[in-house]
Write a protein that holds these residues in place. Structure first.
Motif, PDB file in Angstrom:
ATOM      1  N   CYS A   1       0.818  -1.215   0.000  1.00  0.00           N
ATOM      2  CA  CYS A   1       0.000   0.000   0.000  1.00  0.00           C
ATOM      3  C   CYS A   1       0.852   1.265   0.000  1.00  0.00           C
ATOM      4  CB  CYS A   1      -0.933  -0.002   1.207  1.00  0.00           C
ATOM      5  SG  CYS A   1      -2.192  -1.305   1.166  1.00  0.00           S
ATOM      6  N   ASP A   2       2.121   1.115  -0.311  1.00  0.00           N
ATOM      7  CA  ASP A   2       3.036   2.254  -0.332  1.00  0.00           C
ATOM      8  C   ASP A   2       2.985   2.909  -1.704  1.00  0.00           C
ATOM      9  OD1 ASP A   2       5.017   4.087   0.173  1.00  0.00           O
ATOM     10  OD2 ASP A   2       6.668   2.658  -0.011  1.00  0.00           O
ATOM     11  N   PHE A   3       2.007   3.796  -1.896  1.00  0.00           N
ATOM     12  CA  PHE A   3       1.828   4.434  -3.196  1.00  0.00           C
ATOM     13  C   PHE A   3       2.993   5.368  -3.522  1.00  0.00           C
ATOM     14  CE2 PHE A   3      -2.645   3.442  -2.241  1.00  0.00           C
ATOM     15  CZ  PHE A   3      -3.021   2.854  -3.443  1.00  0.00           C
ATOM     16  N   ARG A   4       3.385   5.330  -4.786  1.00  0.00           N
ATOM     17  CA  ARG A   4       4.356   6.285  -5.306  1.00  0.00           C
ATOM     18  C   ARG A   4       3.656   7.087  -6.397  1.00  0.00           C
ATOM     19  NH1 ARG A   4       9.463   5.241  -9.263  1.00  0.00           N
ATOM     20  NH2 ARG A   4      10.341   7.347  -9.214  1.00  0.00           N
ATOM     21  N   ILE A   5       3.563   8.396  -6.193  1.00  0.00           N
ATOM     22  CA  ILE A   5       2.848   9.262  -7.127  1.00  0.00           C
ATOM     23  C   ILE A   5       3.873  10.035  -7.942  1.00  0.00           C
ATOM     24  CG2 ILE A   5       1.144  11.102  -7.350  1.00  0.00           C
ATOM     25  CD1 ILE A   5       0.003  10.196  -4.644  1.00  0.00           C
ATOM     26  N   VAL A   6       3.816   9.897  -9.260  1.00  0.00           N
ATOM     27  CA  VAL A   6       4.846  10.455 -10.131  1.00  0.00           C
ATOM     28  C   VAL A   6       4.232  11.274 -11.252  1.00  0.00           C
ATOM     29  CG1 VAL A   6       6.356   8.491  -9.667  1.00  0.00           C
ATOM     30  CG2 VAL A   6       4.899   8.469 -11.692  1.00  0.00           C
ATOM     31  N   VAL A   7       5.076  12.079 -11.861  1.00  0.00           N
ATOM     32  CA  VAL A   7       4.696  12.857 -13.039  1.00  0.00           C
ATOM     33  C   VAL A   7       5.295  12.189 -14.266  1.00  0.00           C
ATOM     34  CG1 VAL A   7       4.892  15.078 -14.223  1.00  0.00           C
ATOM     35  CG2 VAL A   7       4.584  15.009 -11.732  1.00  0.00           C
ATOM     36  N   ASP A   8       4.452  11.835 -15.219  1.00  0.00           N
ATOM     37  CA  ASP A   8       4.911  11.273 -16.491  1.00  0.00           C
ATOM     38  C   ASP A   8       5.193  12.451 -17.417  1.00  0.00           C
ATOM     39  OD1 ASP A   8       5.280  10.100 -18.936  1.00  0.00           O
ATOM     40  OD2 ASP A   8       3.494   8.823 -18.864  1.00  0.00           O
ATOM     41  N   ASP A   9       6.469  12.817 -17.535  1.00  0.00           N
ATOM     42  CA  ASP A   9       6.839  14.002 -18.307  1.00  0.00           C
ATOM     43  C   ASP A   9       7.355  13.658 -19.707  1.00  0.00           C
ATOM     44  OD1 ASP A   9       9.210  12.861 -17.599  1.00  0.00           O
ATOM     45  OD2 ASP A   9      10.040  14.612 -16.573  1.00  0.00           O
ATOM     46  N   ARG A  10       7.032  12.470 -20.201  1.00  0.00           N
ATOM     47  CA  ARG A  10       7.437  12.126 -21.562  1.00  0.00           C
ATOM     48  C   ARG A  10       6.754  13.059 -22.557  1.00  0.00           C
ATOM     49  NH1 ARG A  10       5.667   6.074 -21.981  1.00  0.00           N
ATOM     50  NH2 ARG A  10       3.958   7.002 -20.781  1.00  0.00           N
TER      51      ARG A  10
END
Length: 237
Positions: free
Chosen positions: A72-81
Protein backbone atom coordinates in the motif's frame (compact mmCIF):
# COMPACT_ATOMS: atom_id res chain seq x y z
CA UNK A 1 8.11 12.70 -7.10
CA UNK A 2 9.27 14.04 -10.45
CA UNK A 3 8.69 17.78 -10.69
CA UNK A 4 11.70 18.50 -12.90
CA UNK A 5 9.53 18.98 -15.97
CA UNK A 6 7.39 21.49 -14.10
CA UNK A 7 10.44 23.43 -12.97
CA UNK A 8 11.66 23.49 -16.57
CA UNK A 9 8.24 24.74 -17.65
CA UNK A 10 8.47 27.57 -15.15
CA UNK A 11 11.93 28.50 -16.39
CA UNK A 12 10.84 28.56 -20.01
CA UNK A 13 7.71 30.54 -19.24
CA UNK A 14 9.85 33.19 -17.61
CA UNK A 15 11.98 33.61 -20.72
CA UNK A 16 9.47 33.63 -23.56
CA UNK A 17 7.04 36.45 -24.20
CA UNK A 18 3.63 35.52 -25.58
CA UNK A 19 2.27 39.05 -26.03
CA UNK A 20 1.45 39.65 -29.74
CA UNK A 21 2.07 42.99 -31.44
CA UNK A 22 -0.85 45.43 -31.34
CA UNK A 23 -2.93 45.86 -34.50
CA UNK A 24 -5.85 48.08 -35.55
CA UNK A 25 -8.31 45.30 -34.65
CA UNK A 26 -7.05 45.43 -31.03
CA UNK A 27 -6.98 41.65 -30.41
CA UNK A 28 -7.39 40.43 -26.86
CA UNK A 29 -3.98 40.48 -25.14
CA UNK A 30 -2.45 37.06 -24.54
CA UNK A 31 -1.04 36.04 -21.14
CA UNK A 32 2.42 37.40 -20.49
CA UNK A 33 5.42 35.21 -19.70
CA UNK A 34 5.14 36.31 -16.07
CA UNK A 35 1.49 35.23 -15.94
CA UNK A 36 2.36 31.88 -17.52
CA UNK A 37 5.09 31.32 -14.93
CA UNK A 38 2.66 32.17 -12.14
CA UNK A 39 0.13 29.69 -13.53
CA UNK A 40 2.78 26.98 -13.81
CA UNK A 41 3.87 27.56 -10.23
CA UNK A 42 0.25 27.39 -9.10
CA UNK A 43 -0.13 24.02 -10.82
CA UNK A 44 2.99 22.73 -9.09
CA UNK A 45 1.73 23.91 -5.71
CA UNK A 46 -1.69 22.39 -6.37
CA UNK A 47 -0.26 19.01 -7.33
CA UNK A 48 2.07 18.85 -4.33
CA UNK A 49 -0.69 19.90 -1.94
CA UNK A 50 -3.14 17.28 -3.22
CA UNK A 51 -0.49 14.54 -3.13
CA UNK A 52 0.29 15.37 0.49
CA UNK A 53 -3.40 15.19 1.40
CA UNK A 54 -4.55 12.20 -0.64
CA UNK A 55 -1.58 9.83 -0.44
CA UNK A 56 -1.82 9.05 3.31
CA UNK A 57 -5.59 8.58 3.07
CA UNK A 58 -5.27 6.26 0.08
CA UNK A 59 -2.64 4.21 1.90
CA UNK A 60 -4.83 3.98 5.01
CA UNK A 61 -7.86 2.85 2.95
CA UNK A 62 -5.63 0.35 1.16
CA UNK A 63 -4.50 -1.20 4.43
CA UNK A 64 -8.08 -1.37 5.68
CA UNK A 65 -9.53 -2.99 2.57
CA UNK A 66 -6.84 -5.36 1.34
CA UNK A 67 -5.41 -8.56 2.70
CA UNK A 68 -2.25 -8.49 4.85
CA UNK A 69 0.92 -8.22 2.80
CA UNK A 70 -0.59 -6.02 0.08
CA UNK A 71 1.78 -3.24 -0.91
CA UNK A 72 0.00 0.00 0.00
CA UNK A 73 3.04 2.25 -0.33
CA UNK A 74 1.83 4.43 -3.20
CA UNK A 75 4.36 6.29 -5.31
CA UNK A 76 2.85 9.26 -7.13
CA UNK A 77 4.85 10.46 -10.13
CA UNK A 78 4.70 12.86 -13.04
CA UNK A 79 4.91 11.27 -16.49
CA UNK A 80 6.84 14.00 -18.31
CA UNK A 81 7.44 12.13 -21.56
CA UNK A 82 6.85 14.45 -24.55
CA UNK A 83 3.60 14.16 -26.45
CA UNK A 84 1.56 12.48 -23.73
CA UNK A 85 -2.21 13.09 -23.72
CA UNK A 86 -4.34 14.21 -20.79
CA UNK A 87 -4.12 11.02 -18.76
CA UNK A 88 -3.62 9.44 -15.35
CA UNK A 89 -3.06 5.75 -14.78
CA UNK A 90 -2.18 3.16 -12.16
CA UNK A 91 0.51 0.57 -12.65
CA UNK A 92 3.02 -1.48 -10.65
CA UNK A 93 6.79 -1.37 -10.61
CA UNK A 94 8.89 -4.52 -10.78
CA UNK A 95 8.75 -4.93 -7.01
CA UNK A 96 4.95 -4.68 -7.01
CA UNK A 97 4.82 -1.16 -5.58
CA UNK A 98 1.72 0.73 -6.79
CA UNK A 99 2.45 3.69 -9.05
CA UNK A 100 -0.01 6.53 -9.71
CA UNK A 101 1.18 8.47 -12.75
CA UNK A 102 -0.08 11.81 -14.06
CA UNK A 103 0.91 13.28 -17.41
CA UNK A 104 1.80 16.95 -17.53
CA UNK A 105 -1.26 17.77 -19.70
CA UNK A 106 -3.50 16.12 -17.08
CA UNK A 107 -2.04 18.20 -14.25
CA UNK A 108 -2.48 21.35 -16.33
CA UNK A 109 -6.01 20.40 -17.45
CA UNK A 110 -7.62 19.92 -14.02
CA UNK A 111 -9.30 23.12 -12.88
CA UNK A 112 -9.11 22.76 -9.12
CA UNK A 113 -7.85 20.61 -6.24
CA UNK A 114 -11.12 18.68 -6.06
CA UNK A 115 -10.72 17.39 -9.62
CA UNK A 116 -7.10 16.43 -9.06
CA UNK A 117 -7.92 14.73 -5.75
CA UNK A 118 -10.75 12.74 -7.34
CA UNK A 119 -8.57 11.53 -10.20
CA UNK A 120 -5.88 10.58 -7.69
CA UNK A 121 -8.37 8.74 -5.49
CA UNK A 122 -9.81 6.96 -8.52
CA UNK A 123 -6.40 5.69 -9.64
CA UNK A 124 -5.51 4.59 -6.10
CA UNK A 125 -8.82 2.70 -5.97
CA UNK A 126 -7.81 0.61 -8.98
CA UNK A 127 -4.92 -0.79 -6.95
CA UNK A 128 -6.95 -1.25 -3.77
CA UNK A 129 -9.62 -3.17 -5.69
CA UNK A 130 -6.98 -5.36 -7.32
CA UNK A 131 -8.00 -4.46 -10.85
CA UNK A 132 -4.66 -5.20 -12.52
CA UNK A 133 -4.46 -8.85 -11.38
CA UNK A 134 -8.18 -9.31 -12.00
CA UNK A 135 -7.79 -7.96 -15.53
CA UNK A 136 -4.82 -10.25 -16.10
CA UNK A 137 -6.89 -13.23 -14.94
CA UNK A 138 -9.71 -12.26 -17.31
CA UNK A 139 -7.26 -11.93 -20.18
CA UNK A 140 -5.75 -15.32 -19.41
CA UNK A 141 -9.18 -16.95 -19.26
CA UNK A 142 -10.17 -15.41 -22.59
CA UNK A 143 -6.94 -16.54 -24.23
CA UNK A 144 -7.35 -20.11 -22.95
CA UNK A 145 -10.99 -20.26 -24.03
CA UNK A 146 -10.63 -19.00 -27.60
CA UNK A 147 -7.21 -20.58 -28.09
CA UNK A 148 -8.61 -23.90 -26.91
CA UNK A 149 -11.61 -23.67 -29.20
CA UNK A 150 -9.34 -22.90 -32.14
CA UNK A 151 -7.18 -25.92 -31.27
CA UNK A 152 -10.23 -28.20 -31.08
CA UNK A 153 -11.39 -26.95 -34.46
CA UNK A 154 -8.12 -28.11 -36.03
CA UNK A 155 -6.73 -24.64 -36.73
CA UNK A 156 -3.04 -24.26 -37.46
CA UNK A 157 -0.58 -22.73 -34.96
CA UNK A 158 -0.87 -19.18 -36.36
CA UNK A 159 -4.68 -19.29 -36.17
CA UNK A 160 -4.53 -20.61 -32.60
CA UNK A 161 -2.21 -17.75 -31.58
CA UNK A 162 -4.50 -15.21 -33.23
CA UNK A 163 -7.51 -16.70 -31.44
CA UNK A 164 -5.67 -16.62 -28.12
CA UNK A 165 -4.68 -12.98 -28.66
CA UNK A 166 -8.27 -12.08 -29.48
CA UNK A 167 -9.50 -13.97 -26.44
CA UNK A 168 -7.05 -12.13 -24.21
CA UNK A 169 -8.19 -8.77 -25.58
CA UNK A 170 -11.86 -9.61 -25.11
CA UNK A 171 -11.22 -11.01 -21.65
CA UNK A 172 -9.31 -7.94 -20.52
CA UNK A 173 -12.17 -5.71 -21.63
CA UNK A 174 -14.96 -7.87 -20.23
CA UNK A 175 -15.22 -6.16 -16.87
CA UNK A 176 -13.34 -2.92 -17.53
CA UNK A 177 -16.50 -0.78 -17.25
CA UNK A 178 -17.34 -2.37 -13.91
CA UNK A 179 -13.77 -1.77 -12.77
CA UNK A 180 -14.05 1.93 -13.65
CA UNK A 181 -17.30 2.30 -11.71
CA UNK A 182 -15.78 0.47 -8.74
CA UNK A 183 -12.84 2.85 -8.84
CA UNK A 184 -15.19 5.84 -9.08
CA UNK A 185 -17.08 4.65 -6.00
CA UNK A 186 -14.02 3.93 -3.87
CA UNK A 187 -12.28 7.02 -5.25
CA UNK A 188 -15.22 9.06 -3.98
CA UNK A 189 -14.64 7.72 -0.47
CA UNK A 190 -10.92 8.48 -0.64
CA UNK A 191 -11.52 11.98 -2.01
CA UNK A 192 -14.08 12.86 0.67
CA UNK A 193 -11.89 11.37 3.43
CA UNK A 194 -8.97 13.51 2.25
CA UNK A 195 -11.07 16.65 2.68
CA UNK A 196 -12.08 17.31 -0.92
CA UNK A 197 -15.43 17.44 -2.72
CA UNK A 198 -15.74 14.39 -5.00
CA UNK A 199 -18.87 15.66 -6.73
CA UNK A 200 -17.08 18.84 -7.70
CA UNK A 201 -14.10 16.68 -8.64
CA UNK A 202 -16.20 14.49 -10.92
CA UNK A 203 -17.05 17.57 -12.98
CA UNK A 204 -13.89 16.61 -14.85
CA UNK A 205 -16.02 14.03 -16.69
CA UNK A 206 -18.10 16.82 -18.26
CA UNK A 207 -15.07 18.03 -20.20
CA UNK A 208 -13.86 14.76 -21.70
CA UNK A 209 -15.34 12.83 -24.65
CA UNK A 210 -18.21 10.58 -23.64
CA UNK A 211 -17.42 6.95 -24.53
CA UNK A 212 -21.14 6.15 -24.56
CA UNK A 213 -22.00 2.53 -23.93
CA UNK A 214 -20.07 0.77 -26.67
CA UNK A 215 -19.80 -3.00 -26.82
CA UNK A 216 -16.50 -4.00 -25.21
CA UNK A 217 -15.75 -0.36 -24.49
CA UNK A 218 -13.29 0.20 -21.69
CA UNK A 219 -15.12 3.04 -19.92
CA UNK A 220 -18.78 3.54 -18.97
CA UNK A 221 -20.78 6.63 -20.03
CA UNK A 222 -19.73 9.81 -18.24
CA UNK A 223 -23.25 10.39 -16.90
CA UNK A 224 -23.20 6.98 -15.23
CA UNK A 225 -19.87 7.76 -13.61
CA UNK A 226 -21.07 11.11 -12.28
CA UNK A 227 -24.21 9.47 -10.91
CA UNK A 228 -22.09 6.87 -9.14
CA UNK A 229 -20.04 9.60 -7.48
CA UNK A 230 -23.16 11.51 -6.41
CA UNK A 231 -24.78 8.37 -4.97
CA UNK A 232 -21.75 7.27 -2.99
CA UNK A 233 -21.03 10.77 -1.74
CA UNK A 234 -24.63 11.15 -0.52
CA UNK A 235 -24.20 7.98 1.53
CA UNK A 236 -21.12 9.43 3.22
CA UNK A 237 -22.98 12.44 4.59
Amino acid sequence: MRLIAFLCLIGLAGCVSTVPPQSPTRPKPQPTASASATTARAKVDQFVSVVQSVEPVAEAVCRQRTKPGTNCDFRIVVDDRPGQPVNAYQTLDRAGRPILAFTLPMIVEVRNRDELAFVMGHEAAHHIAGHIPRQQQNAMAGAVLLGGLATLSGANADAVRSAADLGASVGARSYSKEFELEADALGTIITRSAGYNPVRGAAFFTRIPDPGDRFLGTHPPNAQRIETVRRVDAQLR
